[in-house]
Every structure is written in C-alpha cells, then in structure tokens.
Design a protein around this motif. Structure first.
Motif, short mmCIF file in Angstrom:
data_model
loop_
_atom_site.label_atom_id
_atom_site.label_comp_id
_atom_site.label_asym_id
_atom_site.label_seq_id
_atom_site.Cartn_x
_atom_site.Cartn_y
_atom_site.Cartn_z
N MET A 1 0.89 -1.21 0.06
CA MET A 1 0.14 -0.02 -0.10
C MET A 1 0.83 1.34 -0.19
SD MET A 1 -2.57 1.52 2.84
CE MET A 1 -3.87 0.35 2.43
N GLU A 20 -3.45 -4.99 2.46
CA GLU A 20 -2.25 -4.84 2.96
C GLU A 20 -1.72 -5.75 3.97
OE1 GLU A 20 0.66 -3.08 1.65
OE2 GLU A 20 1.29 -4.54 2.89
N ARG A 25 2.43 -0.52 7.11
CA ARG A 25 1.95 0.39 6.04
C ARG A 25 0.74 1.26 6.17
NH1 ARG A 25 4.93 0.08 1.13
NH2 ARG A 25 6.95 -1.18 1.56
N ILE A 67 -4.51 -10.25 -0.07
CA ILE A 67 -5.66 -9.81 -0.99
C ILE A 67 -6.41 -10.69 -1.74
CG2 ILE A 67 -3.70 -9.71 -2.94
CD1 ILE A 67 -6.68 -7.39 -3.02
N GLN A 87 -1.45 -3.81 -6.95
CA GLN A 87 -0.20 -3.10 -6.87
C GLN A 87 0.61 -3.64 -5.75
OE1 GLN A 87 -0.36 1.40 -6.34
NE2 GLN A 87 1.86 1.12 -6.75
N SER A 89 4.44 -5.63 -5.58
CA SER A 89 5.49 -5.29 -6.21
C SER A 89 6.16 -6.71 -7.04
CB SER A 89 6.50 -5.03 -5.30
OG SER A 89 6.51 -3.89 -4.83
N HIS A 91 7.29 -6.89 -9.99
CA HIS A 91 8.51 -6.60 -10.76
C HIS A 91 9.78 -7.51 -9.79
CE1 HIS A 91 9.03 -3.34 -7.78
NE2 HIS A 91 10.15 -3.42 -8.45
N CYS A 99 3.20 -11.28 -1.45
CA CYS A 99 3.30 -12.17 -0.22
C CYS A 99 2.13 -13.46 -0.29
CB CYS A 99 2.57 -11.49 1.13
SG CYS A 99 2.58 -12.47 2.68
N TYR A 147 -1.80 -2.84 -13.45
CA TYR A 147 -1.29 -1.31 -12.88
C TYR A 147 0.09 -1.03 -13.31
CZ TYR A 147 -0.79 2.36 -9.60
OH TYR A 147 -0.40 3.63 -8.94
N ASN A 149 2.55 -3.13 -12.50
CA ASN A 149 3.48 -3.68 -11.81
C ASN A 149 3.97 -5.23 -12.15
OD1 ASN A 149 0.88 -4.80 -11.28
ND2 ASN A 149 1.14 -5.25 -9.68
N GLY A 331 10.90 0.48 -11.75
CA GLY A 331 9.61 -0.16 -11.73
C GLY A 331 9.22 -1.62 -12.36
N1 LIG Z 1 1.68 2.31 -12.83
C1 LIG Z 1 2.32 3.28 -12.02
O1 LIG Z 1 2.33 4.46 -12.27
C2 LIG Z 1 3.05 2.74 -11.06
C3 LIG Z 1 3.59 3.44 -9.82
C4 LIG Z 1 3.96 2.98 -8.78
C5 LIG Z 1 4.27 1.58 -8.83
N2 LIG Z 1 4.06 0.84 -9.73
C6 LIG Z 1 4.45 -0.76 -9.45
O2 LIG Z 1 3.62 -1.23 -8.32
C7 LIG Z 1 4.29 -1.96 -7.69
C8 LIG Z 1 4.24 -1.50 -6.49
O3 LIG Z 1 4.77 -0.35 -5.98
P1 LIG Z 1 4.86 0.32 -4.53
O4 LIG Z 1 5.88 1.28 -4.62
O5 LIG Z 1 3.35 0.36 -3.89
O6 LIG Z 1 5.65 -0.92 -3.93
P2 LIG Z 1 5.42 -1.55 -2.32
O7 LIG Z 1 6.45 -2.53 -2.41
O8 LIG Z 1 6.01 -0.23 -1.44
O9 LIG Z 1 3.90 -1.83 -2.23
C9 LIG Z 1 3.76 -3.22 -2.37
C10 LIG Z 1 2.78 -3.64 -1.24
O10 LIG Z 1 2.07 -4.74 -1.27
C11 LIG Z 1 1.79 -5.49 -0.12
N3 LIG Z 1 1.76 -6.81 -0.60
C12 LIG Z 1 2.39 -7.79 -1.31
N4 LIG Z 1 1.83 -8.83 -1.41
C13 LIG Z 1 0.44 -8.78 -0.68
C14 LIG Z 1 -0.68 -9.55 -0.87
N5 LIG Z 1 -0.72 -10.79 -1.40
N6 LIG Z 1 -1.84 -8.86 -0.18
C15 LIG Z 1 -1.65 -7.78 0.21
N7 LIG Z 1 -0.72 -7.20 0.43
C16 LIG Z 1 0.44 -7.32 -0.33
C17 LIG Z 1 3.34 -5.19 0.42
O11 LIG Z 1 3.30 -5.43 1.82
C18 LIG Z 1 3.76 -3.83 0.04
O12 LIG Z 1 3.30 -3.07 1.18
C19 LIG Z 1 5.59 -1.99 -8.19
O13 LIG Z 1 5.80 -3.26 -9.09
C20 LIG Z 1 5.61 -0.76 -9.17
O14 LIG Z 1 6.59 -0.98 -10.29
C21 LIG Z 1 3.42 1.09 -10.63
#
Ligand SMILES: NC(=O)c1ccc[n+]([C@@H]2O[C@H](COP(=O)([O-])OP(=O)(O)OC[C@H]3O[C@@H](n4cnc5c(N)ncnc54)[C@H](O)[C@@H]3O)[C@@H](O)[C@H]2O)c1
Length: 418
Positions: A1, A20, A25, A67, A87, A89, A91, A99, A147, A149, A331
């Motif tokens: 989140m 999340e 977070r 999720i 969203q 991560s 990548h 997770c 998204y 990601n 990203g």
């Molecule tokens: N399209 C865009 O403009 C854009 C912008 C920002 C980020 N992104 C992409 O989005 C992704 C995430 O970016 P971020 O900066 O938010 O990363 P982040 O790692 O800070 O946040 C991802 C969150 O998802 C949570 N998570 C993971 N698995 C989960 C699950 N199964 N259930 C619930 N929560 C879960 C994690 O605990 C983490 O807090 C990246 O791959 C990034 O490249 C895209």
C-alpha cells in the motif's frame, strides 16, 4: 500500500478497499489521513463499504490481510466491484514483492530468508489462485486492469498460460488490458506525464505560491487532461497530499511544463519564493524505454529499443540540466527498462530561463516524436502542432501514412514471388 490508491479513490469520489499484509504500512497511511478505516475482518469490510456506498461517502477502507483471501471472500459473496487492480511489487515477485496466500507478513519474511525455493512455490500457487478469482470477479462484472507492476507477467510465469493473449507466450500481451494500453498510452502520446517540483525552502507558503502559479499556466478548456489538471492543482492543498518535502506532482505536457518552469524561475528571481527543484517520474513520455509499460503502446517494433532514454539523457545533459541520470530498472525491474531522468534547480537566473526553454521540451518531445513515428494519432497531432509553432526552430519528421491495402498487396506479391 503506497497510499496512492485510497487517496486517488477518495479524490475521485469512490468507495475503495485496499488490502495490505504489512500493518505498519496501513498505520502510516491511517495516521496521515489517507485511509479512513482499518479492519482485518472481511465481513466488516463489506458492511462498511455497503453503508458508505448507500450514503454516498467516499470512504477509504484498508483491509489488513492477504488480497487473495479478500477477493475470494468478495467473489463468494458476489460483491460488485467496479474497478479492480493489483499493486503488489510483482516486478520482484520472488524477492518479497508478493506475499503468498496463507502466510502472514512476518512468516513471509522468515520463509524468504530461510527457504527461497519453498517461498517461490508458494508465490506461484498464490498467483494461480489470484488469477482464478480475478477471472471469476471479471465474469461477475469487474473491470480488471494491470497496474504496470508486472502482475500479469508474474501470473504467466507462475504457469497460467491462458493469461497470454495469443495463448502461447507473452509476446502479444495479456487477456486483461494493462493500464498503459487502456488509459495512459494515449495521454503519453499528447506528452502528458508526472512533472514535479520541490520547494527547497521547505516552506508550505512557497508550495501554495507555486500551486497558484501552475494553475495560472493551465487553460482548462484546452483538453480534457488540462481540465483534470486544473482541478487537481486547485484542490491539491485541500486534499492534503504532502507527506514529507514541500513537493507537488502535476501531469503536464511540454508546453505546460515550460510555461510553469519559467514562471517559477521568475518568482525565484523576484524573491517571492525560495529556489525550486524540478524533476519528473521515470514513468513519462520521453525518458523511458520499457516495452511492458511506458512504451507498450508503441506498435512499430521500436518499443524494444533503448535509444529514446539515452537520447533524452544526453540531450538533457547537453542542454544544461542540473542533474542527469541514466539507469536501468525503474518499476518493471532490472533488464526490462532503461530510464533517462533529470533534476533542474531554479535559482532565478536568466541562464536557467535559457536552459528551461530548450531542455524542458527536449525532455518530453522525444517521446512524442517517437510515438508520432509509430503513427499514434494523438502524438501526430501534437508533433504537427509543435512544428507549426516552431517554424524557425527544430522540426519533427511526420510519418507518411501509407495506404494499408497497398502495403498488404505488396507484401503478398513479395511472398508469392519468392
Ligand atoms: N503504474 C504506475 O504508475 C506505478 C506507480 C508506482 C508503482 N508501480 C508498480 O506497482 C508495484 C508496487 O509499487 P509500490 O511502490 O507500491 O511497492 P511497495 O512494495 O511499497 O508496495 C507493495 C505492497 O504490497 C503489499 N503486498 C504484497 N503482497 C501482498 C498480498 N498478497 N496481499 C496484500 N498486500 C500485499 C506489500 O506488503 C507492500 O506494502 C511495483 O511493481 C511498481 O513498479 C506502478
């Protein structure tokens, strides 16, 4: 989140649910006021959402948990979700970015450190279930989009071949649209992207002053994007978007960025505000080559090249930007994207005015030119407008639109004569 989703949904007037696994977070975003209600009870999530919808309240709900659990629950209860995305991560999906279902955040961290193979298996299993529930929710009427990601790619890599559009490999994309194909691509074609600035004085009054200055540079009647941007910057302070530096992001095109930058520099020169640092996200029309994201809507085959980011970087350096960067990743992951970026300090000098006049448009228009060469209609429109307004300056070559039937006939003849 990251907090962006609940905040964006709130601004758009929607009721949102964000899952999340990491409670810290959620706590941060709740403290900042970006999330209204926190719960780990799925029944409560649905109850709160339904009440908020009935009352027309744009409530942002954070669900503490996985999720996949939440989506399976919502699908089973046939809760109607209008818009759905992910969203996590993906990548860095096997390095802790995702997770797996069945593990708490602490268990995921422990397993990742102790047994990466087992972790990988659980991620793959979870992604497969994640896909199945998204499929079910889509059948129930949800609009799902990737998204940016690498979620759909991760699903494919986890063994779900049917997610590939051509049913074989990822070459032709996936069965659900990426946000880039459906939403951002045509906007990037116009040259709009997340331009941003930081007031180096750290004073909120300076940020207010730049908000007003930026607003005065936007004509809300020009394009729908400008109307949105006008509203965005007008309401930015009210929406309480600052969480650290006195910084702002505003989607803007080359023309808008140049006008805003020059206006800010003038304010600095007149001593009305302190120095300002300009920059932008790597997620922008001109700075990034990334065939799974930023350049996903360039369909002439050049989207797998890395030249645009390098041109952007080199041109920004030659034009005198304060800071330039060329880096990989950004990203979508290392090896999948190359990014050219910049930072520009506005010190109020005339020299900076000159740099802004040549560098701000270079930074964006390279991306527009490239999209124009790929015959994207919005980009062709902007490139032609640029040429008209720049009659004594540099010009962008406009592609020749061949009659497709002639091309097809020539191709057929070529094959027949082989
Ligand atoms: N399209 C865009 O403009 C854009 C912008 C920002 C980020 N992104 C992409 O989005 C992704 C995430 O970016 P971020 O900066 O938010 O990363 P982040 O790692 O800070 O946040 C991802 C969150 O998802 C949570 N998570 C993971 N698995 C989960 C699950 N199964 N259930 C619930 N929560 C879960 C994690 O605990 C983490 O807090 C990246 O791959 C990034 O490249 C895209």
């Amino acid at each position: 989140m990251s907090g962006a989703q609940p905040k964006a949904a709130k601004i758009a007037g929607a009721v949102s649910i964000t899952a999340e696994v990491d409670l810290s977070r959620i706590t941060t975003r709740h403290r900042q006021g970006w999330v209204d209600i926190v719960t780990s009870d799925m029944g409560e999530v649905v109850e709160i959402a339904k009440k908020a919808l009935a009352a027309g309240d744009n409530t942002a709900i954070a669900y503490h948990g996985n999720i996949v659990d939440l989506l399976e629950y919502l699908a089973e209860k046939e809760v109607k979700i209008d818009l759905l995305s992910d969203q996590t991560s993906c990548h860095v999906v096997y390095d802790g970015g995702y997770c797996p279902q069945g593990l708490s955040f602490a268990e995921r961290t422990r397993l990742l450190a102790e047994n990466r193979d087992r972790f990988r298996d659980l991620v793959n299993k979870s992604l497969r279930r994640h896909y199945q529930v998204i499929k079910k929710l889509s059948e129930q009427g949800s609009y799902f989009f990737d998204y940016g990601n690498a979620f759909l790619k991760a699903v494919f890599d986890a063994g779900v071949i049917e997610v590939a559009r051509n049913g074989v490999d990822e070459k032709d994309g996936f069965i659900y649209p990426s946000y880039f194909e459906d939403l951002m691509g045509p906007i990037f074609d116009y040259g709009y992207g997340p331009f941003r600035w930081v007031c180096l004085s750290g004073k909120s009054e300076d940020l207010d002053r730049t908000d007003r200055a930026a607003m005065s540079c936007i004509d809300p009647e020009r394009r729908a994007e400008d109307r949105d941007n006008y509203t965005w910057i007008r309401d930015a302070k009210k929406n309480n978007l600052v969480v650290g530096s006195q910084a702002r992001i505003l989607y803007s095109d080359a023309k808008g960025r140049t006008a805003i930058a020059l206006k800010f520099n003038k304010l600095v020169r007149k001593g009305e505000i302190g120095p300002v640092m300009l920059g932008r996200d790597h997620h922008d029309p001109g700075g990034t080559d990334s065939p799974f994201r930023e350049t996903a809507n360039i369909k002439d085959g050049s989207n797998v090249c890395a030249d645009m980011a390098v041109h952007c970087f080199a041109g920004n350096a030659a034009r005198g930007m304060s800071m330039v960067a060329l880096h990989n990743g950004g990203g979508t992951g290392i090896g999948k994207a190359i990014n050219g970026g910049f930072g520009m300090v506005l010190d109020g000098s005339r020299q900076v005015d000159d740099i802004l006049r040549s560098a701000m448009s270079w930074d964006v228009m390279g991306g527009v030119a490239r999209r124009n060469w790929a015959r994207n209609p919005n980009a062709m429109e902007v490139a032609m407008e640029y040429n008209r307004n720049n009659i004594n300056g540099d010009q962008i070559t406009i592609p020749f639109q061949a009659d497709q039937s002639l091309v097809d006939r020539a191709t057929e003849e070529l094959f027949n004569n082989r």
